[in-house]
Design a protein around this motif. Structure first.
Motif, short mmCIF file in Angstrom:
data_model
loop_
_atom_site.label_atom_id
_atom_site.label_comp_id
_atom_site.label_asym_id
_atom_site.label_seq_id
_atom_site.Cartn_x
_atom_site.Cartn_y
_atom_site.Cartn_z
N LEU A 57 -13.66 9.73 -3.65
CA LEU A 57 -12.86 10.87 -3.18
C LEU A 57 -13.06 12.08 -4.09
CD1 LEU A 57 -9.62 8.90 -2.27
CD2 LEU A 57 -11.18 9.99 -0.65
N GLU A 58 -13.13 11.85 -5.40
CA GLU A 58 -13.36 12.95 -6.33
C GLU A 58 -14.73 13.58 -6.13
OE1 GLU A 58 -12.68 11.29 -10.17
OE2 GLU A 58 -10.49 11.40 -10.00
N ALA A 59 -15.67 12.80 -5.62
CA ALA A 59 -17.03 13.31 -5.39
C ALA A 59 -17.18 14.03 -4.05
CB ALA A 59 -18.03 12.16 -5.46
N GLY A 60 -16.12 14.02 -3.24
CA GLY A 60 -16.17 14.77 -2.00
C GLY A 60 -15.94 13.99 -0.73
N ALA A 61 -15.87 12.65 -0.82
CA ALA A 61 -15.55 11.87 0.38
C ALA A 61 -14.16 12.27 0.88
CB ALA A 61 -15.60 10.38 0.07
N ARG A 62 -13.99 12.29 2.18
CA ARG A 62 -12.69 12.69 2.75
C ARG A 62 -11.73 11.52 2.84
NH1 ARG A 62 -10.94 12.63 7.92
NH2 ARG A 62 -13.01 12.03 8.66
N VAL A 63 -12.25 10.35 3.23
CA VAL A 63 -11.43 9.16 3.43
C VAL A 63 -12.25 7.95 2.99
CG1 VAL A 63 -10.07 7.81 5.09
CG2 VAL A 63 -10.39 10.25 5.46
N VAL A 64 -11.56 6.91 2.49
CA VAL A 64 -12.22 5.65 2.15
C VAL A 64 -11.45 4.50 2.78
CG1 VAL A 64 -12.91 4.07 0.30
CG2 VAL A 64 -13.08 6.55 -0.05
N ILE A 99 -16.86 3.47 4.14
CA ILE A 99 -16.37 2.10 4.05
C ILE A 99 -16.95 1.48 2.78
CG2 ILE A 99 -16.34 -0.20 5.08
CD1 ILE A 99 -16.25 1.02 7.78
N LEU A 100 -16.06 1.09 1.88
CA LEU A 100 -16.43 0.46 0.63
C LEU A 100 -16.43 -1.06 0.83
CD1 LEU A 100 -16.83 0.90 -2.53
CD2 LEU A 100 -14.35 0.48 -2.69
N VAL A 101 -17.47 -1.74 0.37
CA VAL A 101 -17.62 -3.19 0.60
C VAL A 101 -17.64 -3.94 -0.72
CG1 VAL A 101 -19.20 -4.99 1.43
CG2 VAL A 101 -18.77 -2.96 2.83
N CYS A 146 0.79 -1.23 0.00
CA CYS A 146 0.00 0.00 0.00
C CYS A 146 0.82 1.28 0.00
CB CYS A 146 -0.95 0.01 1.21
SG CYS A 146 -0.11 0.01 2.82
N GLY A 147 2.14 1.17 -0.11
CA GLY A 147 3.00 2.34 -0.01
C GLY A 147 2.74 3.42 -1.04
N GLU A 148 2.23 3.03 -2.22
CA GLU A 148 2.00 4.00 -3.29
C GLU A 148 0.55 4.49 -3.35
OE1 GLU A 148 4.50 5.15 -4.91
OE2 GLU A 148 5.93 3.72 -4.06
N TRP A 149 -0.30 3.99 -2.49
CA TRP A 149 -1.72 4.38 -2.54
C TRP A 149 -1.91 5.81 -2.03
CZ3 TRP A 149 -4.25 -0.39 0.27
CH2 TRP A 149 -4.05 -1.54 -0.52
N PRO A 150 -3.00 6.46 -2.46
CA PRO A 150 -3.31 7.79 -1.92
C PRO A 150 -3.50 7.71 -0.40
CG PRO A 150 -4.68 7.29 -3.83
CD PRO A 150 -3.97 6.02 -3.48
N ALA A 151 -3.07 8.74 0.28
CA ALA A 151 -3.18 8.76 1.75
C ALA A 151 -4.63 8.67 2.20
CB ALA A 151 -2.53 10.01 2.31
N ALA A 152 -5.57 9.12 1.35
CA ALA A 152 -6.98 9.11 1.73
C ALA A 152 -7.60 7.73 1.71
CB ALA A 152 -7.78 10.03 0.81
N VAL A 153 -6.89 6.73 1.17
CA VAL A 153 -7.33 5.34 1.31
C VAL A 153 -6.75 4.85 2.63
CG1 VAL A 153 -7.27 3.02 0.33
CG2 VAL A 153 -7.39 5.00 -1.18
#
Length: 255
Positions: free
Chosen positions: A234-241, A214-216, A76-83
């Protein structure tokens, strides 16, 4: 009145057990009528393995012995911090695969209940427990929805949300185009296959804005689908997933 109702219900259940004996959807063996769960037998549940330790605190990916995943995990090192966090109830194996197949392709909608119960028992970082209140399912295409009659991820999301005291939010994420099945694709092909395949409709932007979602989904393989969905949220406005799945494919263990 309640006693009479319980007697009638018990008699009816007993009669059904005589005619339609419960069968485990994983191993196809009979399930004792005394068991509280009749969709999956106790033996099959004991054969479902949790993700092995040591593992990354963020993504639960396996960590080689004597290697510290901080500050940069191989997975996960390259993933966006918001994930924020990824959790899966079990490693993909014979029994989890049979359960996913029964739910996804066999029409066993009832399997989503015990499966989501195991997902709801997973532990999360404290901030996820405190912040995440919306649960969103990975959407499927219209053709697959017509073929199966339901989206297995929605069934899992509904059960997970109900058991964890969160709100299941259908319609906040949609699939914009059909894509080829991911099963036989390599990681790079999976990523290209689902690129820009999801969007969050503008009508739900207010509900998503600033939320920890939380995405399922049923299975985490390479993460391509979940990460594409996360990007849309995230593009739609969610802060974190964060992401919750029933099973996770770990190639090293598969081999």
């Amino acid at each position: 009145m309640n006693v009479i109702r319980d007697l009638i219900s018990g008699a009816w259940t007993g009669a059904l057990d005589l005619v339609f004996a419960p069968i485990c959807v994983a191993c196809r063996e009979p399930v004792s009528t005394t068991e509280p769960e009749r969709i999956v037998c106790r033996v099959c549940w004991t054969r479902c393995r949790p993700l092995p330790a040591p593992r990354c605190d963020r993504c639960w990916g396996p960590v080689p012995a004597r290697e510290d995943p901080r500050p940069k995990c191989r997975t996960c090192g390259e993933w966006p911090a918001a994930v924020r966090s990824i959790r899966s109830a079990f490693v993909m194996g014979t029994e989890p695969r049979a359960l996913v197949h029964a739910l996804k392709y066999g029409g066993w909608r009832a399997a989503a209940e015990p499966m989501s119960a195991r997902m709801a028992a997973m532990t999360w970082p404290r901030d996820v427990d405190d912040e995440a209140r919306l649960v969103v399912a990975v959407p499927t295409s219209r053709s697959r929805l017509r073929e199966r009659g339901y989206n297995q991820a929605v069934l899992l999301a509904d059960g997970f949300a109900r058991r964890t005291g969160r709100a299941s939010a259908p319609g906040l994420l949609v699939r914009t185009r059909a894509s080829a099945t991911q099963t036989a694709l390599h990681p790079g092909e999976r990523k290209a296959n689902v690129a820009r395949a999801f969007t969050a409709p503008a009508a739900g932007a207010g509900e998503l804005r600033g939320e920890h979602v939380i995405l399922v989904d049923d299975v985490w393989t390479t993460g391509a689908t979940a990460l594409a969905c996360s990007q849309a949220l995230l593009e739609a406005g969610a802060r974190v997933v964060s992401v919750a799945t029933f099973a996770r494919v770990i190639p090293e263990l598969e081999r």
